[in-house]
Structures are given as C-alpha cells and as structure tokens.
Design a protein around this motif. Sequence first.
Motif, PDB file in Angstrom:
ATOM      1  N   LEU A 203      13.822  18.313  13.470  1.00  0.00           N
ATOM      2  CA  LEU A 203      15.097  18.735  12.466  1.00  0.00           C
ATOM      3  C   LEU A 203      14.901  18.211  10.823  1.00  0.00           C
ATOM      4  CD1 LEU A 203      17.806  18.230  14.812  1.00  0.00           C
ATOM      5  CD2 LEU A 203      16.301  20.256  14.835  1.00  0.00           C
ATOM      6  N   GLY A 204      14.284  16.982  10.874  1.00  0.00           N
ATOM      7  CA  GLY A 204      14.187  16.724   9.354  1.00  0.00           C
ATOM      8  C   GLY A 204      13.151  17.488   8.782  1.00  0.00           C
ATOM      9  N   ALA A 205      11.938  17.553   9.339  1.00  0.00           N
ATOM     10  CA  ALA A 205      11.022  18.436   8.656  1.00  0.00           C
ATOM     11  C   ALA A 205      11.375  19.907   8.607  1.00  0.00           C
ATOM     12  CB  ALA A 205       9.678  18.411   9.539  1.00  0.00           C
ATOM     13  N   HIS A 206      12.065  20.289   9.281  1.00  0.00           N
ATOM     14  CA  HIS A 206      12.574  21.901   9.175  1.00  0.00           C
ATOM     15  C   HIS A 206      13.559  21.750   8.051  1.00  0.00           C
ATOM     16  CE1 HIS A 206      15.555  25.254   9.872  1.00  0.00           C
ATOM     17  NE2 HIS A 206      14.271  25.681  10.231  1.00  0.00           N
ATOM     18  N   GLY A 207      14.415  20.706   7.968  1.00  0.00           N
ATOM     19  CA  GLY A 207      15.297  20.639   6.803  1.00  0.00           C
ATOM     20  C   GLY A 207      14.688  20.578   5.477  1.00  0.00           C
ATOM     21  N   PHE A 208      13.538  19.869   5.410  1.00  0.00           N
ATOM     22  CA  PHE A 208      12.652  19.685   4.080  1.00  0.00           C
ATOM     23  C   PHE A 208      12.188  21.361   3.891  1.00  0.00           C
ATOM     24  CE2 PHE A 208       8.826  19.246   1.640  1.00  0.00           C
ATOM     25  CZ  PHE A 208       9.320  18.155   0.716  1.00  0.00           C
ATOM     26  N   MET A 209      11.683  21.931   4.633  1.00  0.00           N
ATOM     27  CA  MET A 209      10.842  23.006   4.340  1.00  0.00           C
ATOM     28  C   MET A 209      11.859  24.353   4.131  1.00  0.00           C
ATOM     29  SD  MET A 209       7.781  22.280   4.386  1.00  0.00           S
ATOM     30  CE  MET A 209       7.168  24.016   4.160  1.00  0.00           C
ATOM     31  N   LYS A 210      12.917  23.920   4.518  1.00  0.00           N
ATOM     32  CA  LYS A 210      13.973  25.319   4.398  1.00  0.00           C
ATOM     33  C   LYS A 210      14.832  25.154   2.919  1.00  0.00           C
ATOM     34  CE  LYS A 210      14.508  28.326   6.779  1.00  0.00           C
ATOM     35  NZ  LYS A 210      13.831  29.453   6.777  1.00  0.00           N
ATOM     36  N   ALA A 211      14.952  23.650   2.590  1.00  0.00           N
ATOM     37  CA  ALA A 211      15.940  23.590   1.187  1.00  0.00           C
ATOM     38  C   ALA A 211      15.402  22.738   0.344  1.00  0.00           C
ATOM     39  CB  ALA A 211      17.114  23.075   2.142  1.00  0.00           C
ATOM     40  N   HIS A 212      14.553  21.847   0.354  1.00  0.00           N
ATOM     41  CA  HIS A 212      14.096  21.134  -0.660  1.00  0.00           C
ATOM     42  C   HIS A 212      13.522  21.702  -1.918  1.00  0.00           C
ATOM     43  CE1 HIS A 212      12.608  17.466  -2.812  1.00  0.00           C
ATOM     44  NE2 HIS A 212      13.610  16.979  -2.032  1.00  0.00           N
ATOM     45  N   LYS A 213      13.641  21.447  -2.950  1.00  0.00           N
ATOM     46  CA  LYS A 213      13.082  21.894  -4.047  1.00  0.00           C
ATOM     47  C   LYS A 213      11.704  21.786  -4.313  1.00  0.00           C
ATOM     48  CE  LYS A 213      13.956  17.982  -7.010  1.00  0.00           C
ATOM     49  NZ  LYS A 213      14.912  17.391  -8.256  1.00  0.00           N
TER      50      LYS A 213
END
Length: 873
Positions: A203-213
């Motif tokens: 989930l953490g990797a998915h969160g980075f790939m979906k939202a991080h600048k």
Amino acid sequence: MAFRFDYRDVTAFKVLLVLSFMYGLMSALVYSIVHLKFVKPLDSDAPLDRFSEARAIQHVRVLADEIGDRQEGRPGLREAAVYIKTQLEGIKERAGPKFRIEIEENVVNGSFNMIFLGHSISLGYRNHTNIVMRISSTDSQDTDPSVLMNGHFDGPLSSPGAGDCGSCVASMLELARLTIDSGWIPPRPIIFLFNGAEELFMLGAHGFMKAHKWRDSVGAVINVEASGTGGLDLVCQSGPSSWPSSVYAQSAIYPMAHSAAQDVFPVIPGDTDYRIFSQDYGDIPGLDIIFLIGGYYYHTSHDTVDRLLPGSVQARGDNLFNVLKAFSNSSKLQNAHDRASFEATGIKNTDERAIFFDYLTWFMIYYSRSRATVLHGIPIVIFITVPFFLRLLNSGLHSWFATYSDFVKGMMIHATGKMLAIIFPIAFSVLRLLFSGYAMSWFAHPFLAFMMFIPCSLLGLLIPRSLWSHFPLSQDAMLLKTSKEALSDEARFWGAFGFYAMLTMAYLVAGLTGGFLTFIVATSMLPAWIFFCISINFYGRRSLRSTLFYVVPLIPCITYSVYFGGFVVQFLIEKMGMMGAFPSPYGYYVQDIVVAAAVGAVTGWCVGPLLPICGLWLARSSVLQFLLHLTVLGLALSSPFFPYSTGAHKRVVFQHTFVTADANQIVESSFDFSVVDSNSFLFLFKYAPEVAKELHIGPEFSLEAANISKRETWMVLFPVSFLFSKSLKFPATSDEISKQYEYFPYLSTSKPHTISGDGSRRVYLELSLGSLEEVWVAVLNITGPLSNWSFADNKVPVPEIVDGGPPSYICRLSGSSHENWTFWLEASSPENLRVEVAVLDQVLVDEAKKLKDLFPDWTDVTAYSSFRSSYTF
C-alpha cells in the motif's frame, strides 16, 4: 549381499572417493559464499566514507528491539516513522552547501484492485505514513530524472522484523549518511522512500505512485527486500528493460544475480513493492533485490537482530552504493515524460530479456537477448553438424545416419538417467514416509536431505549407463576401423551434449532467460572432450589419467552448478515450513517430494556432465550396490531426527475468533488453529502435550472426528488462508473480551438508500471498528447482486468463488483513524446484498495468551483475535 571386488572395482571406488572429495570441497566453498563468510563487516568506527554494517545494525537494533512491534495498528509503527525522520534530519544538518536535501512525511490514502496469490481482491487504505528523502545538487530541478530506492519499515504480524525489513531500512539510512559524508553529490537526484505499509499488500508504494509530486521524476527504482536474514542478496527481478541489470553487472562489488530467477519468481507465492513500481503503476526500469537465506525466521517472532548473518548487510551496502552511483550516471535514466515521448516515437525496445548471472559472486556475465539468440543456438548447431564432419566426408550418407542414430540413442540414455535421478529420490521419500511417524525430518537438519537423496539420485542417474551394453550401436566399428569402446564413448558424450543443447534451445524458444544454465554445461563439455581425446593418445582410453583430463576442464562448470543448485536446495528447504498444508492423505507427502525432486534434479545437473567418461567406473555393479546400501542407511538414520528445532520452527496460526451479533454482543467464541506444512495436528498435539491437555484432547483424538474450522472463519487473512487445509476449532469463553472492549466492530447504514432510474439500488454504509485497540486489517466479503461500489475508482474486481459458494467480492481495509469507514454498495436487483465483516485485532485476552505460551519452543505461533459479523441490506 556380499561385495566381490576385482581391480576394476577398486579403481571405481577410487574414482568415487576422489569425486566425493572434489564435490565436498566445492560444497564447503559454496557454503561460505552463500552465507557471505568472505565479506568482512566494518565496525562502527569505520571511516565515514565507507558503508559500515555495524552502524546499520545499530538502526536495526533500535527498530527491532527498542521499538519492537511495527505492525499497522500498533504504536511501534509510528515510533519507527519518527525515528527514521529524526535520523534523516540529522543527516540533513551535516550536509554541505552543495547538497539540496528535502525530507517529507506523507500520509497516503487510496484504493485499488489487484490479483494476489492468484486471487482477486480490492484494497482500501488510509493514513499510512511514508517518509521520503531526496538528495540532489543545489541546481537540480524537480523534474530531473531520479533514482528511487525503496524499503518498508512496517513489520509482519507477530514479528520484530529485523530482517524483513529492518535490515532494509537500516541499509538505506546508512546509504543516505554515506552519500552526505562521502561528499558525493549525485548528478541526478536520489530518492529514499521509507514506506510504512508493504506487509498490507504494497500500500505504501501504491500511495507514492498515485499521489507523490516526485513520482513522475523517477527514472529507475531499486527495491530492497528480505525473505530471510541475510546471505545472498539476489537480484530476483529486473526490468521492464534490460539496462538496469546491465548497470548492476558493471557496478556491483559482490554481484548476486541470476536472470533465471525471473523465470520462476511469478510462480512463487508472494510479491514485493517492485510490482507496483515496475509493473502495475509505473513501468519504471529497476531491480528487485532480496535477502534469501535465513528463511526459517521469515515472518516469525524469531526474526531478531542476532539472526542476521554477519557480512550480509555489509555486502548489500557496498553493492547498493556503487549501483546508486551507476544509476545516477546512466544516460538511460529518463523521467516518465521522456519515457512516454520515447514510446510515442514507435521505437520498441527489442532487448527486454537480457541474460545475466554471477559466478560465485566473483564477477558477473551479462549479454543481450540478441546475442543469446546466437550463442545459445551454437550448441544445437554443433550437435547436428558433428556427425556430418565425422562420417559423411569419409564414409557416406548411411554412416552419417548411423552416427546420428547413436548420438540420439546416447541422448535418450542420458535423459533417462536425468529423469530417474529425480524419480528415485521421490520414490524413496514416499517409501520412508510410509514407515515414519512424521514428515520433513530434514527441515531442521538440511544435511539429511543430501544424505538421504543424493545416493539414490546417483543410483537412478547411473542405471541407464550400466545398461548401455544392451543397446547395440548402429555403426559398424570394423567398417570405420575403430573400436566399439571409442564409438560408445563418442555416442555417450555427444548424446549428453545434445541433451544440454536441446534444453538450451528450448529455453530460448520459450522466451525464458535461464538457458545459460545448460549453455554453460554444453560449452564446458567441449574442451573437456578435446582434452580427453588428446590424452587417450598418451595414456589410453581406460586410463585414470585420461579420465582426469576430462574432469579437470569441467571443474569451473561443476563448481557453478554446485553453487547454484546448492543455493536452490537450501532456499527450498527453509521455505518448506511455510509452503502450505495440502489436503490429506496426499498432502502428507508434498514437502518431502518437492525437496527429494529438487535434490535429484540438482544432483543430475552437477554430476551429469561427468557421466559420458566417468560413467565407465561409476556404473559398475559394485558401486551401484554400495549406493543402494548407502540410500537405505541414510533413510534409516534420518528417522530419529526431529523435524523442528529452536532454529527451524513449526509455524502455527492461532486465531481467537469472536462472532458478534451487534456492537456489544458475543454469539460465539472459539480457538481456531491451522498449520502450514505437512505435519498435521496429530503430530503437533502428540509432541505438544501441554497444549493438548489445555484443549482437552485425549488419546482417542482423530482429525476425522474433530470440529473443522470452515474457510470463511479465516476470512481476515484472505487470500493467505488458502495455504491452510483442515483447520481445527475448539470452544472458548467470551467473558474476558466483554470486559476488555465495550464495543465490537459493527456495520450499519449511514443514510437512506437511493434507487436510480435503471432500478439499481445504492446502499450507504458505515463501518465502526468499535473500541478495538490494535486493528491490523478489516475484510469485507460481499455477495449478492453487486454491480458497483465506492472502492477502487468504482471498479468492481473479478469475483471469487470460495468452496463452491456464491460469487464473492472481497475488500481489505486498513489504516488507523478516529473516523469510521464510510462507503456505498450498488445492487443491480432488489435481491439483498450480504456483507460479512472480519476484523483482525492484535490484542489477545489472557486466556489466549496462556494457551499460546504453552506451545513448545520449536514452534512459532502467530496469534491474534478475529471479530466476525454478518449483515444483509
């Protein structure tokens, strides 16, 4: 049975003894390499411009010992995030004026569908924490292509997570420090992603790939993982293009990589964050680097600092720092925009599956797919053309056909030996289990697997060679003016060579990258044959010296075979404790059969190239009888060995199940148990009498009459629960839990449902987790006419059919919050929607703790509480 020796038998046993000594030396070398005993760890006072294992271990000690439990829902996870951020802030303070250091703490939320362990599932998450550090030069831009290194700091259930993945986080912290203290200013930005939710299905990797600048700036990713406590830090996946493995081959100090791992990784039950970055959401070129030795402790309470293999973190750090430098300097590093522009040109990457492998971690061989097409085709061309050059020019077409016929005959004999080398160990393993009280006696004693299965594997390998005389040659020795022995040696050698050539070509045609394994063998056999042919002019065809001239050129190839094969067998043995329990009666044999087949295949691979010449001595009846006696002796000696120890635990899953009817009512309470290997509960209760006594299990207990725990009972672990077979259920009290928690998880409507113009009905729901203290995950199992929902961007996944039941749509929810989960479900007909809820709480009542503590020290118990309830809407 008495042995009758003549001088040839004595010579045969001399050959066997010498070869045994040779393989023994190779095994000792391989053991030291696989466990990285040649790598000297640097102390904490090492120069600041060097990676220090001791400094990294200090971080692991804080994460695994001082902080402890770092699971979602427990305070240790937040403490770990604070510790990591504090360390990064300290590194930032020491950075010189030419560095640009950015540190962020991101809270990620999202939802998506995926296939995990072959099952369809949806994931919803909130409030998971990622810590991100970006190191670049002062003149860098946010859009500059960057290198991302990822590791997770959350731990698996009931585990301190020193190896998985405290060692990864510690290595990254030391690498970040080294980057600053060494004064190396990366020409391209380096991003360190410490993600806090990998164990919950990435989930953490998915969160980075979906939202991080910075997600679109990433041009390459290095995912650092651990499936053990050290040893080989293997590149298990590389792609989607070939240049990351090329960069690794040129820069790694201790290269540990096999492209063959990419062929088998998709069938291994598990996944890493690499999947999110390079396959599902990013298509980012990268490497997936994983600790693979020490699998006994993986996902157990014994994954502690003292279990980390010395030298492993040092080798990892030295490798990663060099690889980071090489990636940041690579001309092929592109951000997402540049990659998309390149793809838009219509130019396709035609070299996505390169071939690479390390030789004993000393150096690495890498070549492109196009070169492999040429190189790997050479052996089969040689095999086809050799008869032509040997016979056609001198003896005509008929002799060529006869020669080729003998070569094919030799290939069939060699292939039969290879198959029997696998079949014989399997047969003997099954035979042993018929007379043994338990399976997997080799699990805690890996040497037993070799002692039991190598002799019978050699027996199977040599039997076809001993029967060679019963298959007459197609060639006429008198016509060719040569001896039958020469023609036989020729047929056996070229037959074996053709076998490996065929396998090499099969790998190539199938698009796999493991063909180098057989290519090495085939190309090594050629100089061995040439040396042998030269030596017989001086020492004769049946001389030991001639045999030696054949064996010596093969030593580098055989050493590599022992290295690769020994590592594979060790890895398999350590993983058999968590392979899963299969339905009886055949499930009892599965683990032993897998290990027996693996040892047989490796034995055939390591010894097979010697057989064309050494088979003359090894296939004598006296040697075969000796191997048979050795097999029986090995199987007999293995029986007293207990399969588990304090260093190789039997895994037990203990679930305290509560079935609730509303927010504060317990309908049923039970203790549910499952095991994940072939030794069943009968074995467990026999050797854990205190547990059996506490559960009121008497000598008359049988699995057939026991209360079986149904599949839906384990819904909170879906889809891992499919590794369980015939779980057991025992009654338990519910008084303590009612005193501990005022409210239990409860699902209710949050507002009136609505009906659209097409007749579909939308139900608005709210899930309260009650007053549970340490929630790891909540799972929804929805059945009925579901047509849409608010999860995963309003995309309903492929339904699951569990044990012949109705189609199920399963969603896992995770993340701490003071707010309830709110979502909607849409039904396509008036028929009711049924929702089953299961919530995993890591808190145990005293009754469950007492029962857990009764398990012996050779077990590892993953224990938790599960709250289940059902609703219709």
